[in-house]
Design a protein around this motif. Sequence first.
Motif, mmCIF file in Angstrom:
data_model
loop_
_atom_site.group_PDB
_atom_site.id
_atom_site.type_symbol
_atom_site.label_atom_id
_atom_site.label_comp_id
_atom_site.label_asym_id
_atom_site.label_seq_id
_atom_site.Cartn_x
_atom_site.Cartn_y
_atom_site.Cartn_z
ATOM 1 N N GLY A 57 0.799 -1.223 0.000
ATOM 2 C CA GLY A 57 0.000 0.000 0.000
ATOM 3 C C GLY A 57 0.824 1.261 0.000
ATOM 4 O O GLY A 57 0.353 2.323 -0.423
ATOM 5 N N SER A 58 2.060 1.185 0.491
ATOM 6 C CA SER A 58 2.884 2.397 0.597
ATOM 7 C C SER A 58 4.312 2.166 0.122
ATOM 8 O O SER A 58 5.186 2.965 0.413
ATOM 9 N N GLY A 59 4.545 1.082 -0.623
ATOM 10 C CA GLY A 59 5.915 0.691 -0.931
ATOM 11 C C GLY A 59 6.535 1.272 -2.173
ATOM 12 O O GLY A 59 7.717 1.054 -2.420
ATOM 13 N N LYS A 60 5.788 2.014 -3.005
ATOM 14 C CA LYS A 60 6.317 2.439 -4.294
ATOM 15 C C LYS A 60 6.346 3.951 -4.494
ATOM 16 O O LYS A 60 6.574 4.422 -5.605
ATOM 17 N N ALA A 61 6.133 4.715 -3.444
ATOM 18 C CA ALA A 61 6.062 6.172 -3.611
ATOM 19 C C ALA A 61 7.370 6.746 -4.154
ATOM 20 O O ALA A 61 7.375 7.530 -5.112
ATOM 21 N N LEU A 62 8.492 6.374 -3.554
ATOM 22 C CA LEU A 62 9.779 6.905 -3.998
ATOM 23 C C LEU A 62 10.124 6.415 -5.398
ATOM 24 O O LEU A 62 10.647 7.184 -6.218
ATOM 25 N N GLN A 63 9.828 5.146 -5.675
ATOM 26 C CA GLN A 63 10.141 4.603 -6.984
ATOM 27 C C GLN A 63 9.331 5.289 -8.078
ATOM 28 O O GLN A 63 9.848 5.575 -9.162
ATOM 29 N N GLN A 64 8.065 5.564 -7.804
ATOM 30 C CA GLN A 64 7.230 6.238 -8.794
ATOM 31 C C GLN A 64 7.689 7.671 -9.010
ATOM 32 O O GLN A 64 7.624 8.182 -10.125
ATOM 33 N N CYS A 65 8.159 8.306 -7.966
ATOM 34 C CA CYS A 65 8.645 9.678 -8.095
ATOM 35 C C CYS A 65 9.806 9.756 -9.072
ATOM 36 O O CYS A 65 9.917 10.696 -9.855
ATOM 37 N N MET A 66 10.681 8.736 -9.038
ATOM 38 C CA MET A 66 11.854 8.718 -9.913
ATOM 39 C C MET A 66 11.644 7.891 -11.178
ATOM 40 O O MET A 66 12.537 7.789 -12.016
ATOM 41 N N GLY A 81 -7.668 9.743 11.482
ATOM 42 C CA GLY A 81 -6.338 9.967 10.932
ATOM 43 C C GLY A 81 -5.868 8.807 10.083
ATOM 44 O O GLY A 81 -5.239 8.998 9.035
ATOM 45 N N GLU A 82 -6.174 7.584 10.517
ATOM 46 C CA GLU A 82 -5.790 6.402 9.740
ATOM 47 C C GLU A 82 -6.565 6.362 8.424
ATOM 48 O O GLU A 82 -6.011 5.973 7.382
ATOM 49 N N CYS A 83 -7.818 6.764 8.444
ATOM 50 C CA CYS A 83 -8.602 6.829 7.204
ATOM 51 C C CYS A 83 -7.995 7.840 6.241
ATOM 52 O O CYS A 83 -7.865 7.569 5.033
ATOM 53 N N LEU A 84 -7.616 9.006 6.742
ATOM 54 C CA LEU A 84 -7.011 10.033 5.889
ATOM 55 C C LEU A 84 -5.691 9.541 5.297
ATOM 56 O O LEU A 84 -5.382 9.816 4.131
ATOM 57 N N ALA A 85 -4.909 8.823 6.091
ATOM 58 C CA ALA A 85 -3.636 8.300 5.590
ATOM 59 C C ALA A 85 -3.876 7.300 4.466
ATOM 60 O O ALA A 85 -3.194 7.329 3.431
ATOM 61 N N ALA A 86 -4.837 6.398 4.649
ATOM 62 C CA ALA A 86 -5.131 5.402 3.613
ATOM 63 C C ALA A 86 -5.653 6.063 2.344
ATOM 64 O O ALA A 86 -5.284 5.671 1.227
ATOM 65 N N ILE A 87 -6.494 7.075 2.505
ATOM 66 C CA ILE A 87 -7.010 7.806 1.337
ATOM 67 C C ILE A 87 -5.866 8.483 0.588
ATOM 68 O O ILE A 87 -5.765 8.410 -0.645
ATOM 69 N N ALA A 88 -4.987 9.136 1.332
ATOM 70 C CA ALA A 88 -3.861 9.833 0.694
ATOM 71 C C ALA A 88 -2.948 8.852 -0.035
ATOM 72 O O ALA A 88 -2.476 9.126 -1.149
ATOM 73 N N LEU A 89 -2.682 7.689 0.568
ATOM 74 C CA LEU A 89 -1.838 6.685 -0.083
ATOM 75 C C LEU A 89 -2.486 6.173 -1.369
ATOM 76 O O LEU A 89 -1.795 5.951 -2.376
ATOM 77 N N ALA A 90 -3.797 5.983 -1.336
ATOM 78 C CA ALA A 90 -4.499 5.509 -2.534
ATOM 79 C C ALA A 90 -4.410 6.542 -3.653
ATOM 80 O O ALA A 90 -4.091 6.209 -4.802
ATOM 81 N N VAL A 91 -4.685 7.785 -3.333
ATOM 82 C CA VAL A 91 -4.648 8.844 -4.349
ATOM 83 C C VAL A 91 -3.234 9.016 -4.883
ATOM 84 O O VAL A 91 -3.015 9.135 -6.096
#
Length: 397
Positions: A48-57, A125-135
């Motif tokens: 769910g949160s493992g590719k943010a840096l890779q996608q950025c680059m 707060g956990e809901c907002l974090a999950a929403i942000a990760l999805a978007v």
Amino acid sequence: FIVDAIVSNGGCGSALAHLLISSEESVAEMGCSFASSLISPLLTDPRGSGKALQQCMGTSYVGLEAKDDGLSSYRQAALALVVGEGSGSQTEVSCLPSLIQIIRSGAEDSWGGKARSLKLQVVAGECLAAIALAVGHIVGAVASTPDSSLYLRARKALEIMEQERMYDVAFGIVTSASSRSLDPSRNTPRARLREAAGLTLLALSSCSDVAASYLMSNKAVSKLLTIASESLAAPSALRGEWASRGLCYLETSAMLLLRAWKSDDASCLILLLDALDAGAVGLASRLVTSRVYLKHHDRAYSQMRIKIAVSYMLSAMFGIARADDDKDNAVGASRLYSAVDADCAAALAYGNTNETSGANGRTDLVASTVFLLSATLPYALRFANEEAGEPLPMMDL
């Protein structure tokens, strides 16, 4: 199928939004818990949160479609909480403002002097974090097809999140006085809330220019690196032992440095100097050379994610320094190389030499990083050639 059915039948719309704004604590808590049940795997699953840096680059090696990792239903539910289920109805009601208001109630007199309970704030707060990760995932993954309905809905959701200043709310939680006084080794509700806010910052900084600019202007890199250094040793209060508690802050710092490096504007040098002032070189040196305990899979996975974040951070720092080195007054490059030399001298003074040391006993951050990457390469190639599922994210490193 259950999550898809709930979303397609309007389970994330106005009825849920009305539960969230109820003045009855138990009713609002029921609404938050229901929303969380639809999207919580985005937090607890490493994918769910493992590719943010890779996608950025642009370095992710797997298919980038959201459906490829088995979490697409949860991401669709997260989008539906913000923009509805996408049937074209003009009466869609977003649950996002209600969730943000629950969080704000802990810091502001926005409920007639009565703040929502900490338990309710944590779930929101956990809901907002999950929403942000999805978007963040969808915006980064489907950017190559900007006309797709999924991408357009994610962009619409991001606009609403920016209008609600979600990044401001999350940054306020992370840097609040009550958060600064937390014991980094204790698993408390406030620690969960802070980490959820940190994950929100990571996701927003990956996909929102507005959020990234806000964080850069508020010197978030130095603050987040300080928080990360204090909490990296403890397991996540929110995600489990496969993630360090300080990972989200380290990854957000790396993300901001990467974005500044790619933009190549005046913010590059400022962020580099902020990171150096926060002790980024010493922190990176310690993390790069730390041992990975392969016998404990979750712990090893956590340590590899830390090393990945550090590697991206270092690539951005040295990239900025290299660009600055071409200028007459190369302040950034001079400061970075001086910090590396000072860290090396400190290691020699305290006898902290290891297998990366040269013939003269010298060990520095550059040599340690090269050793780490070369040691990882055979494992990454093996899994790439066999097309097998790798137990640790070696190829990402």
